[in-house]
Design an enzyme around this catalytic site. Structure first.
Site, PDB file in Angstrom:
ATOM      1  CG  ASP A  94      53.254  11.144 -12.781  1.00 34.96           C
ATOM      2  OD1 ASP A  94      54.340  11.686 -12.502  1.00 34.96           O
ATOM      3  OD2 ASP A  94      53.107  10.370 -13.746  1.00 34.96           O
TER       4      ASP A  94
ATOM      5  CG  ASP B 242      50.757   7.476 -10.385  1.00 32.41           C
ATOM      6  OD1 ASP B 242      50.745   8.623 -10.856  1.00 32.41           O
ATOM      7  OD2 ASP B 242      50.486   6.468 -11.048  1.00 32.41           O
TER       8      ASP B 242
ATOM      9  CE1 TYR C 174      47.593   9.546 -21.658  1.00 33.04           C
ATOM     10  CE2 TYR C 174      49.741  10.396 -22.275  1.00 33.04           C
ATOM     11  CZ  TYR C 174      48.972   9.462 -21.618  1.00 33.04           C
ATOM     12  OH  TYR C 174      49.573   8.465 -20.917  1.00 33.04           O
TER      13      TYR C 174
ATOM     14  CE  LYS D 249      44.155   5.928 -20.285  1.00 36.65           C
ATOM     15  NZ  LYS D 249      42.736   6.143 -20.511  1.00 36.65           N
TER      16      LYS D 249
ATOM     17  CG  ASP E  21      56.223   3.412 -20.612  1.00 33.94           C
ATOM     18  OD1 ASP E  21      57.419   3.066 -20.503  1.00 33.94           O
ATOM     19  OD2 ASP E  21      55.877   4.524 -21.060  1.00 33.94           O
TER      20      ASP E  21
HETATM   21  P1  13P Z   1      56.692  12.002 -24.692  1.00 37.38           P
HETATM   22  O1  13P Z   1      57.939  11.164 -24.879  1.00 37.38           O
HETATM   23  O2  13P Z   1      56.559  13.099 -25.679  1.00 37.38           O
HETATM   24  O3  13P Z   1      56.529  12.448 -23.285  1.00 37.38           O
HETATM   25  O4  13P Z   1      55.413  11.056 -24.948  1.00 37.38           O
HETATM   26  C1  13P Z   1      55.376   9.767 -24.504  1.00 37.38           C
HETATM   27  C2  13P Z   1      54.852   9.640 -23.155  1.00 37.38           C
HETATM   28  O5  13P Z   1      55.484   9.041 -22.300  1.00 37.38           O
HETATM   29  C3  13P Z   1      53.537  10.248 -22.862  1.00 37.38           C
HETATM   30  O6  13P Z   1      53.391  10.611 -21.546  1.00 37.38           O
HETATM   31  P1  13P Z   2      51.497   7.765 -16.382  1.00 38.40           P
HETATM   32  O1  13P Z   2      50.051   8.101 -16.498  1.00 38.40           O
HETATM   33  O2  13P Z   2      51.717   6.707 -15.332  1.00 38.40           O
HETATM   34  O3  13P Z   2      52.307   8.988 -16.140  1.00 38.40           O
HETATM   35  O4  13P Z   2      51.976   7.104 -17.711  1.00 38.40           O
HETATM   36  C1  13P Z   2      52.098   7.900 -18.839  1.00 38.40           C
HETATM   37  C2  13P Z   2      52.479   7.176 -20.074  1.00 38.40           C
HETATM   38  O5  13P Z   2      52.232   7.697 -21.127  1.00 38.40           O
HETATM   39  C3  13P Z   2      53.150   5.872 -20.015  1.00 38.40           C
HETATM   40  O6  13P Z   2      53.489   5.395 -21.290  1.00 38.40           O
HETATM   41 MG    MG Z   3      53.950   9.726 -15.431  1.00 42.14          MG
HETATM   42 MG    MG Z   4      51.344   6.836 -13.318  1.00 37.82          MG
HETATM   43 MG    MG Z   5      49.643   9.441 -14.207  1.00 39.62          MG
END
Ligand code: 13P
Ligand code: 13P
Ligand code: MG
Ligand code: MG
Ligand code: MG
EC number: 3.1.3.11
Length: 385
Positions: free
Chosen positions: A11, A53, A227, A230, A285
């Site tokens: 990513d 990704d 974190y 993922k 998401d």
């Molecule tokens: P942020 O908006 O602070 O990035 O947290 C939410 C998220 O998308 C985590 O990756």
């Molecule tokens: P990704 O691991 O795909 O970047 O997603 C992060 C996230 O926090 C989505 O809500």
């Molecule tokens: Mg991402």
């Molecule tokens: Mg991703």
């Molecule tokens: Mg990711």
């Protein structure tokens, strides 16, 4: 001459939050790989994406974990991340945890699935990639593909599959692994892989030692210590003549099983099989997505791909996934939609819990909460003034 298939993903930043890779980033990575193909570092490549990704599919003859190929992937991700930064894309460089490349992308953030094979006269492979989930998401489908005769008819019918397969299971917390034979040790296998956050199927072999499948097993949060998204996984599976048929490899995905990931990497949700054009998870998401690309590998070149979930036969699975998403979303912040506390350790939740810690008292010492009546009224009175 053996052929190596390397699928490496990262990513590197995404358009409008975490939902898709910008075409300029894909182009930047493609340019790097095209140059490397011309210079003979790799024999062939294909660039794609699942959600946010970026995925590099490469063929070469250098073997797995080769510094030239990993270095090339790193270079391609760096170039794509530069574009992401220029465009102000979200979380630009998310998975590139280290600035110093030291010969191998493992442990740096990108995820890699690689296998070295003796090409059969015809070598069909399926490349899977999932977004908004973790490597253990492939445990259930891999079990069905290689060990469940109700899924894979060949386990019963085909003498070349009839002996079963060997599963390599890794404990991602201890960095240890074990080989389990199926069908003999089916129950032991299930005792482990039913905990997909910890025990992850990394490879599957035929009993003659031929590799059948490989999954990227990196836990980004364990590497980064916090974190950072993922560990959206990739997987390579060989198919046909002595391996499960392509249809047997895809069949488990008609069941959109629950996987960990989704919003903030903190929720369980159904894994929805989609064509690449629909691999843009937006609802909360998500829900988590998986794509499957079919190739033929010939003389270390890639023929294809065919977008395998672009088939109305998977419409019902997608509908079920949407129903399950509606149902489980209604739990809001409650488990089992939200992940259990052991998994939440790697998110931002502990920071919130830390702030409440000092306010805890022995239950018998908890007073009756008193808020002065006048205080409650004063606000209302002011409103009338
Ligand atoms: P942020 O908006 O602070 O990035 O947290 C939410 C998220 O998308 C985590 O990756
Ligand atoms: P990704 O691991 O795909 O970047 O997603 C992060 C996230 O926090 C989505 O809500
Ligand atoms: Mg991402
Ligand atoms: Mg991703
Ligand atoms: Mg990711």
């Amino acid at each position: 001459q053996k052929t190596t298939i390397s699928v490496i993903k990262a990513d590197i930043g995404s358009l409008a939050g975490h939902h898709t890779v910008h075409p300029d980033c894909m182009a930047a990575a493609s340019r790097v790989l095209a140059e490397a193909k011309k210079n003979g570092v790799i024999n062939d490549f294909y660039v794609t994406h699942v959600g946010d990704d970026l995925i590099l599919i490469m063929t070469h003859t250098k073997g797995v974990d080769h510094p030239d190929v990993h270095g090339l992937a790193w270079e391609a991700f760096k170039k794509a991340a530069e574009v992401a930064k220029e465009l102000g894309l979200y979380a630009a460089g998310q998975d590139l945890l280290s600035d110093a490349f030291s010969g191998n992308v493992r442990g740096l953030g990108p995820a890699a699935a690689e296998m070295e094979i003796e090409e059969r006269p015809s070598e069909p492979i399926v490349i899977f990639a999932a977004d908004k989930t973790e490597p253990g998401a492939f445990n259930l489908p891999l079990y069905k593909i290689f060990a469940d005769p109700f899924n894979t008819a060949g386990l019963v019918i085909d003498p070349r599959l009839h002996d079963g397969f060997v599963f390599e299971v890794v404990d991602v917390f201890e960095d240890k692994g074990v080989h389990l034979n199926t069908p003999e040790e089916l129950y032991d296998l299930l005792a482990l892989i039913g905990t997909p956050s910890r025990y992850v199927i990394r490879r599957v072999f035929r009993k003659d030692g031929k590799i059948a499948a490989v999954v990227s097993v990196e836990r980004l949060n364990l590497i980064a210590g916090k974190y950072v998204g993922k560990d959206d996984p990739v997987m390579i599976v060989r198919a046909q003549s002595g391996f499960p048929a392509v249809g047997e490899v895809l069949e488990p995905f008609t069941f959109p099983h629950l996987v960990a990931g989704w919003m903030r990497g903190s929720h369980n949700g159904p894994l929805m099989p989609v064509p690449v054009r629909d691999a843009r998870p937006t609802r909360f998401d998500g829900p988590p997505r998986v794509i499957a690309l079919g190739f033929q590998v010939k003389n270390a070149k890639l023929v294809g791909p065919s977008d395998l979930f672009d088939d109305p036969a998977f419409d019902e699975a997608r509908r079920t996934a949407n129903k399950v998403a509606d149902y489980i979303r209604r739990h809001g912040p409650f488990m089992p939609h939200r992940l259990d506390p052991s998994e939440m350790e790697y998110t931002t939740l502990p920071q919130v819990l830390e702030r409440l810690k000092d306010r805890f008292k022995p239950v018998k010492d908890l007073p009756v909460p008193k808020v002065k009546h006048s205080e409650m009224l004063s606000g209302a009175e002011e409103a009338h003034d």
